[in-house]
Design a protein around this motif. Sequence first.
Motif, PDB file in Angstrom:
ATOM      1  N   ARG A  29      17.524  46.795 -10.544  1.00 41.51           N
ATOM      2  CA  ARG A  29      18.629  47.757 -10.479  1.00 41.51           C
ATOM      3  C   ARG A  29      18.536  48.789 -11.595  1.00 41.51           C
ATOM      4  NH1 ARG A  29      21.403  47.030  -5.570  1.00 41.51           N
ATOM      5  NH2 ARG A  29      21.378  44.810  -5.107  1.00 41.51           N
ATOM      6  N   ALA A  30      18.145  48.342 -12.787  1.00 40.93           N
ATOM      7  CA  ALA A  30      18.032  49.288 -13.898  1.00 40.93           C
ATOM      8  C   ALA A  30      16.927  50.307 -13.627  1.00 40.93           C
ATOM      9  CB  ALA A  30      17.746  48.524 -15.185  1.00 40.93           C
ATOM     10  N   TRP A  31      15.795  49.834 -13.106  1.00 40.83           N
ATOM     11  CA  TRP A  31      14.696  50.742 -12.804  1.00 40.83           C
ATOM     12  C   TRP A  31      15.079  51.693 -11.671  1.00 40.83           C
ATOM     13  CZ3 TRP A  31       8.980  48.731 -12.224  1.00 40.83           C
ATOM     14  CH2 TRP A  31       8.112  49.814 -12.427  1.00 40.83           C
ATOM     15  N   GLN A  32      15.734  51.165 -10.649  1.00 39.86           N
ATOM     16  CA  GLN A  32      16.162  52.010  -9.540  1.00 39.86           C
ATOM     17  C   GLN A  32      17.170  53.054 -10.014  1.00 39.86           C
ATOM     18  OE1 GLN A  32      18.631  50.147  -6.509  1.00 39.86           O
ATOM     19  NE2 GLN A  32      17.419  51.096  -4.904  1.00 39.86           N
ATOM     20  N   TYR A  33      18.082  52.642 -10.897  1.00 37.28           N
ATOM     21  CA  TYR A  33      19.061  53.585 -11.447  1.00 37.28           C
ATOM     22  C   TYR A  33      18.358  54.686 -12.235  1.00 37.28           C
ATOM     23  CZ  TYR A  33      22.996  55.263 -14.250  1.00 37.28           C
ATOM     24  OH  TYR A  33      23.940  56.043 -14.865  1.00 37.28           O
ATOM     25  N   LEU A  72      15.272  60.171 -14.100  1.00 37.93           N
ATOM     26  CA  LEU A  72      13.937  60.768 -14.111  1.00 37.93           C
ATOM     27  C   LEU A  72      13.911  62.052 -13.305  1.00 37.93           C
ATOM     28  CD1 LEU A  72      11.734  57.568 -13.769  1.00 37.93           C
ATOM     29  CD2 LEU A  72      12.524  58.724 -15.817  1.00 37.93           C
ATOM     30  N   ALA A  73      14.708  62.996 -13.712  1.00 30.96           N
ATOM     31  CA  ALA A  73      14.794  64.246 -12.965  1.00 30.96           C
ATOM     32  C   ALA A  73      13.499  65.028 -13.038  1.00 30.96           C
ATOM     33  CB  ALA A  73      15.943  65.094 -13.505  1.00 30.96           C
ATOM     34  N   ALA A  74      12.718  64.821 -14.086  1.00 31.85           N
ATOM     35  CA  ALA A  74      11.479  65.579 -14.235  1.00 31.85           C
ATOM     36  C   ALA A  74      10.496  65.282 -13.121  1.00 31.85           C
ATOM     37  CB  ALA A  74      10.837  65.247 -15.582  1.00 31.85           C
ATOM     38  N   ALA A 112      23.393  51.530 -19.983  1.00 26.97           N
ATOM     39  CA  ALA A 112      24.306  50.482 -20.421  1.00 26.97           C
ATOM     40  C   ALA A 112      25.658  50.599 -19.751  1.00 26.97           C
ATOM     41  CB  ALA A 112      24.462  50.526 -21.938  1.00 26.97           C
ATOM     42  N   ASP A 113      26.038  51.805 -19.292  1.00 28.65           N
ATOM     43  CA  ASP A 113      27.319  51.997 -18.636  1.00 28.65           C
ATOM     44  C   ASP A 113      27.255  51.672 -17.149  1.00 28.65           C
ATOM     45  OD1 ASP A 113      28.528  52.928 -21.003  1.00 28.65           O
ATOM     46  OD2 ASP A 113      27.622  54.893 -20.685  1.00 28.65           O
ATOM     47  N   ARG A 114      26.086  51.357 -16.654  1.00 28.17           N
ATOM     48  CA  ARG A 114      25.947  51.055 -15.231  1.00 28.17           C
ATOM     49  C   ARG A 114      26.647  49.740 -14.912  1.00 28.17           C
ATOM     50  NH1 ARG A 114      22.494  47.935 -12.500  1.00 28.17           N
ATOM     51  NH2 ARG A 114      21.382  47.458 -14.434  1.00 28.17           N
ATOM     52  N   TYR A 115      27.431  49.753 -13.854  1.00 28.08           N
ATOM     53  CA  TYR A 115      28.157  48.544 -13.454  1.00 28.08           C
ATOM     54  C   TYR A 115      27.184  47.576 -12.800  1.00 28.08           C
ATOM     55  CZ  TYR A 115      31.738  45.580 -11.375  1.00 28.08           C
ATOM     56  OH  TYR A 115      32.514  44.511 -11.024  1.00 28.08           O
ATOM     57  N   ARG A 116      27.143  46.358 -13.305  1.00 31.01           N
ATOM     58  CA  ARG A 116      26.226  45.347 -12.784  1.00 31.01           C
ATOM     59  C   ARG A 116      26.914  44.538 -11.696  1.00 31.01           C
ATOM     60  NH1 ARG A 116      24.448  41.548 -17.028  1.00 31.01           N
ATOM     61  NH2 ARG A 116      26.588  41.776 -17.777  1.00 31.01           N
ATOM     62  N   ASN A 117      26.215  44.358 -10.586  1.00 29.32           N
ATOM     63  CA  ASN A 117      26.794  43.603  -9.492  1.00 29.32           C
ATOM     64  C   ASN A 117      26.568  42.108  -9.692  1.00 29.32           C
ATOM     65  OD1 ASN A 117      24.123  43.159  -8.831  1.00 29.32           O
ATOM     66  ND2 ASN A 117      24.108  44.657  -7.164  1.00 29.32           N
ATOM     67  N   ALA A 118      26.984  41.313  -8.716  1.00 32.63           N
ATOM     68  CA  ALA A 118      26.947  39.859  -8.867  1.00 32.63           C
ATOM     69  C   ALA A 118      25.528  39.328  -8.958  1.00 32.63           C
ATOM     70  CB  ALA A 118      27.684  39.200  -7.695  1.00 32.63           C
ATOM     71  N   GLN A 119      24.578  39.930  -8.233  1.00 38.46           N
ATOM     72  CA  GLN A 119      23.213  39.424  -8.236  1.00 38.46           C
ATOM     73  C   GLN A 119      22.530  39.565  -9.594  1.00 38.46           C
ATOM     74  OE1 GLN A 119      24.436  41.415  -5.784  1.00 38.46           O
ATOM     75  NE2 GLN A 119      24.640  39.759  -4.284  1.00 38.46           N
ATOM     76  N   GLU A 120      22.998  40.483 -10.422  1.00 36.68           N
ATOM     77  CA  GLU A 120      22.364  40.716 -11.719  1.00 36.68           C
ATOM     78  C   GLU A 120      22.909  39.827 -12.827  1.00 36.68           C
ATOM     79  OE1 GLU A 120      21.875  45.043 -12.646  1.00 36.68           O
ATOM     80  OE2 GLU A 120      23.172  45.261 -10.903  1.00 36.68           O
TER      81      GLU A 120
END
Length: 391
Positions: A130-134, A140-142, A255-263
């Motif tokens: 999830r972190a990599w996908q986020y 990674l706008a570049a 760090a502000d990304r909300y983590r779901n139950a699977q994580e």
Amino acid sequence: MTRLDRYIFRQLSVALLAVTIGLAALVWLTQSLRFIELVLDRGLSFMVFIELTGLLLPSFFAVILPITTFVVTLFVYVRLAADRELVVMRAAGLSQWRLARPALALAGLAALLCYGLNLWLVPSSQAAFRAWQYEIRNQLAAILVQEGVFSSVGDDLTVYARYRDPDGTLRGILIHDARERGAPVTILAEAGRITPGPNGPRVTLENGERQQVERVPPPAGAPPGTPATTRLSVLSFSENSVDLARTSRGATAEADRYRNAQERTIDELLHPDPADHVPDRDLRRFRAEAHQRLASPLNAIGFGLVALATALTGQFRRHGGGLRLFTGIMVVVGLLAIGLMTGNLAARQNVMIPLIWVNALVPGLVSAWVIGGMPGLPHLRRPRRPAAGPA
């Protein structure tokens, strides 16, 4: 473990390894097709695609292992019965439970492996995924800005460039920024370059104009009910810069990304941090997910016992016994469907959580009772035919 136990266990373990890897590869292939766009549309390398989707494999194995344990146990024991090997083993004095011992050992190992996956590997791999996908989708706008393509950075930032020079300069740039609620901005520029910034990648624009739609409240003294008006503000510039990092709604960093139950780990699911401000609906889902992780590995033992009850209590020939085989398969299919239903019910109403444990424990207990000869159940005996008298 006797020689016969090792003989049966070797067949079971080799078949389980082959079937599990094959089925996991098939599921991985079908699920990873959803991420092909990261390679085709966003310029990522194929190795990044393999590494990203490879993080999904632990969760696949955790779901597949109980099913493949049932399939392999049923297949191996039905083949042994059809080849009359079980008949020879029974003639040598082996009881039902002695015959079932290799399969129970394999099911126990599968359950322990599922516990290791559910309690440690799956949460860590899901968090990394999830972190990599986020990061790919929002930071990674570049690499996301491709020439001739409307590239979305998150849900409210779109970047377009007509073409890219060999030195990296973008030509014919359009940026639509709706990160500020109620005041979307559209920027047109002749050229620009992507440069690193303190909060992430930025694009420095040259010779363009900035258009913003603003909502103007009604003037003071206006009669009640006067609607607000909108106004288009246009500003020309020779140089301007726009932060392409995803910063709307306060999500300035991973760090502000909300983590779901699977994580989350079991402790985080049962005792979430109050600082996360988890809503009640997610709290119920977290508790159900924790119990699902603790109970689902027991399905490996339960499904293995269902397979043993099907194979050891029936007569299988090379061209017979199909009805009992079909019944065992349908029982497991029904248990999987019930497991999905109870998981969804428990996520909505935590009072249903005991159903998760009932679904994990009862099939194995009933199957063990069947393998043991169904003690306590009155067995019907066929009436004897009267002996024929003298003619």
